[in-house]
Design a protein around this motif. Structure first.
Motif, short mmCIF file in Angstrom:
data_model
loop_
_atom_site.label_atom_id
_atom_site.label_comp_id
_atom_site.label_asym_id
_atom_site.label_seq_id
_atom_site.Cartn_x
_atom_site.Cartn_y
_atom_site.Cartn_z
N ALA A 1 0.89 5.85 -0.25
CA ALA A 1 0.19 6.76 0.12
C ALA A 1 0.96 8.32 0.03
CB ALA A 1 -0.49 6.94 1.60
N ARG B 1 0.84 -1.15 -0.07
CA ARG B 1 -0.14 -0.05 -0.03
C ARG B 1 0.92 1.32 -0.09
NH1 ARG B 1 -1.41 3.73 3.65
NH2 ARG B 1 -3.49 4.70 3.45
N ALA C 1 -4.29 7.51 -1.86
CA ALA C 1 -3.41 6.16 -1.61
C ALA C 1 -3.85 5.30 -2.55
CB ALA C 1 -4.12 5.62 -0.12
#
Length: 250
Positions: free
Chosen positions: A52, A50, A62
């Motif tokens: 962001a 992930r 994100a």
């Protein structure tokens, strides 16, 4: 690939690999990301992550991605490939893919990347990407690569490198501002002292020289600069085969 950046870093292959593959270290030097986090995975599966980017204090974009690397290749090089996507409506980058190559070169490593992405928002997004985002992404990648180089070669942490860049930028802006206002002329006349009256006609020329120096002088050695990186790909540049094995993370 749409964007290509290359630099040469005097460091060991293992050190460079660690500072680019470990999320906690990667997010420190890469201006494009505020956070990078590996997600749980099963043994043998590609690594999902992930990412962001904080645009404003209360606006964070994100997305997710999937990556795979080849740490041991027959030719001594290493490769890392990824695909990424962001569902955030404010993200101009809808989805994309890219790679990193690590090529041993004497006492250092040629570190290079190629990547491309698909913008959203239709015709407006395509125009905004061509005029604003794509040049900005290319600059940010090159600037970040040079910040990484300073960290590995000279021990200048990414945080210190950013402060150096901001300080130098502020000094240059101050010089240009003073030179373009009456304050700059007054300061120059004071410096000339008794010669001010006879050399007043040279003041505009001298101020022009000062502005040019402030704008075009090469950055200090301790300041990261995108101009130090190669931005034109060689004719034989191509994405690694491992990239084709990755599925879109959406």
């Amino acid at each position: 690939m749409g964007l290509y950046i290359e630099t040469r870093i005097r460091a060991t292959l293992d050190d460079l690999w660690a500072r680019t593959q470990e999320p906690a270290r990667h997010q420190r030097w890469d201006l494009r990301f505020t956070e990078i986090e590996y997600l749980p995975r099963a043994a043998g599966d590609p690594q999902r992550f992930r990412y962001a980017t904080r645009l404003l204090p209360f606006v964070t974009i994100a997305g997710t991605g999937v990556s795979a690397g080849e740490r041991e290749r027959p030719d001594g090089t290493r490769t890392s490939a990824l695909r990424f996507a962001s569902p955030h409506p404010l993200s101009l980058l809808a989805e994309g893919s890219g790679y990193w190559r690590y090529v041993p070169d004497g006492d250092g490593v040629r570190f290079l990347t190629g990547y491309d992405y698909r913008p959203r928002w239709g015709a407006f997004g395509a125009l905004a990407d061509r005029l604003v985002l794509r040049p900005l992404m290319g600059w940010a990648t090159a600037w970040s690569f040079d910040r990484l180089r300073l960290w590995l070669e000279r021990g200048i942490t990414p945080e210190r490198a950013l402060l150096n860049w901001l300080a130098e930028l502020a000094v240059r802006a101050l010089v240009v501002t003073l030179a373009c206002t009456g304050l700059g002329l007054e300061s120059l006349l004071l410096l000339l002292g008794p010669f001010a009256a006879s050399t007043a006609y040279l003041c505009p020329l001298l101020l022009s020289v000062v502005v040019c120096l402030a704008l075009f002088t090469a950055p200090l050695a301790s300041t990261p600069a995108a101009r130090r990186c190669l931005r034109t790909p060689p004719a034989h540049a191509r994405a690694p085969r491992v990239l084709r094995s990755l599925e879109n993370p959406r």
